[in-house]
Design a protein around this motif. Structure first.
Motif, PDB file in Angstrom:
ATOM      1  N   THR A  64     -64.712  66.600 -58.142  1.00 38.41           N
ATOM      2  CA  THR A  64     -64.801  67.323 -56.867  1.00 38.41           C
ATOM      3  C   THR A  64     -66.226  67.371 -56.331  1.00 38.41           C
ATOM      4  OG1 THR A  64     -62.916  68.708 -57.499  1.00 38.41           O
ATOM      5  CG2 THR A  64     -64.318  69.516 -55.719  1.00 38.41           C
ATOM      6  N   LEU A  65     -66.369  66.997 -55.052  1.00 32.63           N
ATOM      7  CA  LEU A  65     -67.620  67.131 -54.320  1.00 32.63           C
ATOM      8  C   LEU A  65     -67.402  68.132 -53.191  1.00 32.63           C
ATOM      9  CD1 LEU A  65     -68.514  63.335 -53.765  1.00 32.63           C
ATOM     10  CD2 LEU A  65     -68.945  64.736 -55.800  1.00 32.63           C
ATOM     11  N   VAL A  66     -68.302  69.098 -53.055  1.00 34.05           N
ATOM     12  CA  VAL A  66     -68.233  70.061 -51.951  1.00 34.05           C
ATOM     13  C   VAL A  66     -69.462  69.862 -51.082  1.00 34.05           C
ATOM     14  CG1 VAL A  66     -68.160  72.497 -51.291  1.00 34.05           C
ATOM     15  CG2 VAL A  66     -66.935  71.723 -53.335  1.00 34.05           C
ATOM     16  N   ARG A 135     -65.302  73.808 -61.024  1.00 29.67           N
ATOM     17  CA  ARG A 135     -66.531  73.063 -61.281  1.00 29.67           C
ATOM     18  C   ARG A 135     -66.622  71.941 -60.254  1.00 29.67           C
ATOM     19  NH1 ARG A 135     -70.228  72.460 -65.460  1.00 29.67           N
ATOM     20  NH2 ARG A 135     -71.072  70.361 -65.810  1.00 29.67           N
ATOM     21  N   ALA A 136     -67.813  71.736 -59.677  1.00 32.61           N
ATOM     22  CA  ALA A 136     -67.953  70.726 -58.629  1.00 32.61           C
ATOM     23  C   ALA A 136     -69.402  70.300 -58.500  1.00 32.61           C
ATOM     24  CB  ALA A 136     -67.459  71.282 -57.293  1.00 32.61           C
ATOM     25  N   THR A 137     -69.595  69.165 -57.846  1.00 33.23           N
ATOM     26  CA  THR A 137     -70.921  68.758 -57.388  1.00 33.23           C
ATOM     27  C   THR A 137     -71.109  69.317 -55.990  1.00 33.23           C
ATOM     28  OG1 THR A 137     -71.039  66.732 -58.701  1.00 33.23           O
ATOM     29  CG2 THR A 137     -72.316  66.783 -56.654  1.00 33.23           C
ATOM     30  N   LEU A 138     -72.207  70.005 -55.759  1.00 28.86           N
ATOM     31  CA  LEU A 138     -72.497  70.566 -54.441  1.00 28.86           C
ATOM     32  C   LEU A 138     -73.528  69.694 -53.734  1.00 28.86           C
ATOM     33  CD1 LEU A 138     -72.694  74.436 -55.027  1.00 28.86           C
ATOM     34  CD2 LEU A 138     -70.707  72.982 -54.611  1.00 28.86           C
ATOM     35  N   ILE A 139     -73.221  69.362 -52.482  1.00 27.11           N
ATOM     36  CA  ILE A 139     -74.115  68.555 -51.652  1.00 27.11           C
ATOM     37  C   ILE A 139     -74.384  69.352 -50.384  1.00 27.11           C
ATOM     38  CG2 ILE A 139     -74.438  66.344 -50.484  1.00 27.11           C
ATOM     39  CD1 ILE A 139     -72.307  65.163 -52.343  1.00 27.11           C
ATOM     40  N   GLY A 140     -75.617  69.824 -50.210  1.00 25.26           N
ATOM     41  CA  GLY A 140     -75.924  70.711 -49.092  1.00 25.26           C
ATOM     42  C   GLY A 140     -77.096  70.242 -48.264  1.00 25.26           C
ATOM     43  N   ASN A 141     -76.973  70.414 -46.956  1.00 27.57           N
ATOM     44  CA  ASN A 141     -78.039  70.061 -46.017  1.00 27.57           C
ATOM     45  C   ASN A 141     -78.554  71.318 -45.331  1.00 27.57           C
ATOM     46  OD1 ASN A 141     -78.120  69.030 -42.658  1.00 27.57           O
ATOM     47  ND2 ASN A 141     -79.662  68.380 -44.121  1.00 27.57           N
TER      48      ASN A 141
END
Length: 339
Positions: A64-66, A135-141
């Motif tokens: 999972t990517l968020v 559980r996830a990978t978080l990608i934030g801008n």
């Protein structure tokens, strides 16, 4: 990885409906129903969080990517990156309140809630719980980067990887287009009058090369800024954006593989902040993109995708057991409530 095609500005302009003079001046607002009609897409869903129907897109299968966007943006800023990553991952994107199709959170009395950091913490925690994301990978801008790394600090073991793209967090002078809302006159007048050229200028300012900004993308930003309730909510939010109170020292305690991506022509958050993040987060990798601005994943998705793909393929030391547990939790709770 498949090639990425950008929208032709000429063909995009031809497909845009004309706006009235009142609409261009911001005297009228775009309704939430109209925003749903124009800007929901395949995979769009709604979940009620804190009394509001929150727009998100859930696509693909795998880890999972968020993806969490920044100030005045929307989940659409990830479109071309998500289209590739969903081939190998479960990709979740959301419209943070008060932006995008989601719009403002409101109290039980219908009053617009102030979106400060404590409120965003409650919001993102509730969103993750509602979707059963263990559980996830978080990608934030930008603002989404702050929300992402703050979540990683507060939820040890729940974040597999962390990607910060031109992230907020360190003390800084607010960009002029945001700082306008610190003036009482602007806050009072903007819900009733905010000319479109100001918004267009602000959007061009986040690109390293404004010539890459196509007409459909520019129109989307204008529509969301002129959306019902958005300007009033932004006026309440901006005075709370004081990063002096953010505990960036906590970054040193993170034990999460981290990638820091930054546009060297970012005019909103100083590129020097990339090194601040990379030097504080143990083992963090950092990439600087020459010629790109504040939202490199939208301006040049092919560059960001190449670095994301390499980072996501890299083994995570000592995380195999945690990733397996997280995947099991995510699969068991995949049934997200929809509206």
């Amino acid at each position: 990885m498949a090639s990425i095609e950008s929208t032709s500005p000429a063909s995009a302009s031809a497909s845009l409906p004309r706006r009235s003079v009142a609409a261009r001046l911001g005297i009228t607002s775009v309704s939430r129903d109209e925003l749903r009609r124009r800007y929901t897409q395949t995979g769009s869903r709604f979940v009620q969080i804190m009394g509001t129907d929150v727009h998100y897109v859930d696509e693909g299968q795998g880890d999972t990517l968020v993806m969490i966007h920044g100030f005045a943006a929307s989940l659409h800023t990830w479109n071309r990156v998500a289209d590739e990553l969903k081939r190998t991952h479960r990709v979740i994107r959301l419209d943070l309140p008060p932006f995008g199709v989601t719009g403002p959170l409101r109290s039980s009395r219908g009053e617009i809630e102030t979106m400060n950091l404590p409120t965003y913490r409650r919001f993102i925690d509730t969103f993750m719980q509602a979707l059963g994301i263990g559980r996830a990978t978080l990608i934030g801008n930008s603002l989404g980067g702050l929300i992402s790394w703050d979540y990683a600090v507060r939820h040890r073991g729940a974040v597999e990887r962390l990607v910060l793209i031109d992230s907020a967090g360190f003390p800084m002078k607010l960009p002029i287009y945001i700082d306008l809302f610190n003036h009482a006159l602007v806050r009072m007048s903007s819900p009733w009058w905010l000319p479109e050229p100001i918004i267009r200028s602000a959007v061009r300012n986040v690109y390293g090369d404004p010539r890459k900004l196509d007409a459909l993308t520019l129109r989307r930003y204008v529509d969301f800024f002129h959306a019902e309730g958005a300007r009033a909510a932004i006026g309440k939010m901006v005075p709370t954006l004081d990063f002096k109170e953010v505990d960036t020292d906590s970054l040193r305690t993170l034990d999460v593989p981290t990638l820091v991506l930054w546009g060297a022509k970012d005019r909103w958050i100083p590129p020097a902040h990339a090194n601040e993040f990379a030097s504080r987060i143990p083992g963090a990798q950092s990439v600087m993109y020459a010629g790109l601005g504040h939202i490199p994943m939208e301006e040049a998705p092919e560059h960001v995708l190449a670095d994301l793909d390499a980072f996501l393929r890299m083994p995570v030391a000592n995380a195999a057991m945690g990733a397996a547990v997280g995947a099991a939790v995510n699969a068991a709770n995949r049934r997200a409530p929809t509206v």
